[in-house]
Design a protein around this motif. Sequence first.
Motif, mmCIF file in Angstrom:
data_model
loop_
_atom_site.group_PDB
_atom_site.id
_atom_site.type_symbol
_atom_site.label_atom_id
_atom_site.label_comp_id
_atom_site.label_asym_id
_atom_site.label_seq_id
_atom_site.Cartn_x
_atom_site.Cartn_y
_atom_site.Cartn_z
ATOM 1 N N GLN A 25 -4.281 6.886 0.196
ATOM 2 C CA GLN A 25 -3.938 5.628 0.224
ATOM 3 C C GLN A 25 -4.225 4.817 -1.052
ATOM 4 O O GLN A 25 -5.128 5.338 -1.723
ATOM 5 C CB GLN A 25 -4.664 4.820 1.274
ATOM 6 C CG GLN A 25 -4.447 3.507 1.531
ATOM 7 C CD GLN A 25 -5.387 2.811 2.366
ATOM 8 O OE1 GLN A 25 -6.680 2.448 1.955
ATOM 9 N NE2 GLN A 25 -4.938 2.439 3.617
ATOM 10 N N LYS A 66 -4.080 1.204 -2.428
ATOM 11 C CA LYS A 66 -3.964 -0.312 -2.340
ATOM 12 C C LYS A 66 -3.469 -0.858 -3.402
ATOM 13 O O LYS A 66 -3.978 -0.451 -4.508
ATOM 14 C CB LYS A 66 -5.043 -0.840 -1.379
ATOM 15 C CG LYS A 66 -5.378 -0.386 -0.170
ATOM 16 C CD LYS A 66 -6.406 -1.158 0.534
ATOM 17 C CE LYS A 66 -6.744 -0.706 1.749
ATOM 18 N NZ LYS A 66 -7.858 -1.451 2.583
ATOM 19 N N THR A 72 0.914 -1.119 0.068
ATOM 20 C CA THR A 72 -0.149 0.181 0.088
ATOM 21 C C THR A 72 0.883 1.218 0.193
ATOM 22 O O THR A 72 1.800 1.412 0.876
ATOM 23 C CB THR A 72 -0.894 0.039 1.177
ATOM 24 O OG1 THR A 72 -1.958 -1.043 1.226
ATOM 25 C CG2 THR A 72 -1.730 1.295 1.180
#
Length: 365
Positions: free
Chosen positions: A268, A270, A250
């Motif tokens: 973020q 992922k 991540t």
Amino acid sequence: MFSSRGSWKRVLVAAGAAVAVAAPLSLSAGTAHAVTGMTRTTTLKVLASGLNNPRGITVLPDGTILVAESGAGDPNCAAGQTCAGLTGSVYAVHGGFQGRVVTGLASTATGPATPGASVSAAGPNAVVPDPKGGYDVLSEFGGTDDSRAALGPNGATLGTLLRTCDHTVLADPVDYETKVNPDGEDVHSNPWGLLPSGPDFLITEAGANDLLRAHPDGSITTDYVFPHNTAATGSQQAVPTGIVRAADGTIYISDMSATTPGAARIWQIKPGQAPQVFLTGFSNLVSLALDHSGNLFALSFTAQLGAPPLPGSLSKINLATKQVTQIPTGILLQQPTGLGIGPDNEVYVTNNSNGTSGQLVRVLY
């Protein structure tokens, strides 16, 4: 120091000028200073001083600390004029050794009104080792192909990713922004954060507001264009800065989101998913780092820009719970810019980083 488009750039330039007349916190190498918070005391230990506009920090597995120094422009530049010199460098600390391991890198600054006065420069901003030897250095800039060319040959590698062992330009974000302009707004490049990604490099573009991918053949593609922050006062540009990757793959990216206190965000990404906002409520985020215990550290350049800016701050974020802990640094962090974590979770910051009296400090809390 920083630059994005329009009024955002003007505000930051003005802030830097104001700080030039402010009295920064001054500590000698090897000394410490402390601030006591509600439950703990935070101490700064100065590992190196006299650094020239120190920026990003990279800590290697053996504990070696690398610091990108943006330099001091051209020491012979006339007052009020902007010139390019070869004063950028890479500084290293390892065991009993500390000093510059690379010198002669491009740097640009405006000549000071008083000869010999400290200057704020743009130049090397991030550094990582290169498998072929030497280092890969990303330089900030703040402009276009034309404005870079106007600086002459000394400024040719500003805003590029440069391999120092053979002086090869691995990627040129300034040229990419000038020709492609992914977000369709004013053409303006200021590459900031660097993250190796397999054979590629990921680069955060604080000027162009996007995430770039530099490929081994020198080409660049756009991974993501960061949208304006409409939750801030008005609609503000993202201004992406720090970038790190966790053990699970991540990626976390900080953005400054203008000067509004509390507007800065952490994104973020992922693996296999689109970027999304992970946390908000920060101010002027400039760098991120991960420790080895599941925590993300976020560094704020200043709580609020003004004349001069307020002190910077450091936050610790539990990635599993999103709990944010403010490390009580008081006035210790003055325009901090780079953040790194050592193999034993040591926290390092480049402090007093807007000028030629910069420091590398360890934050003990």
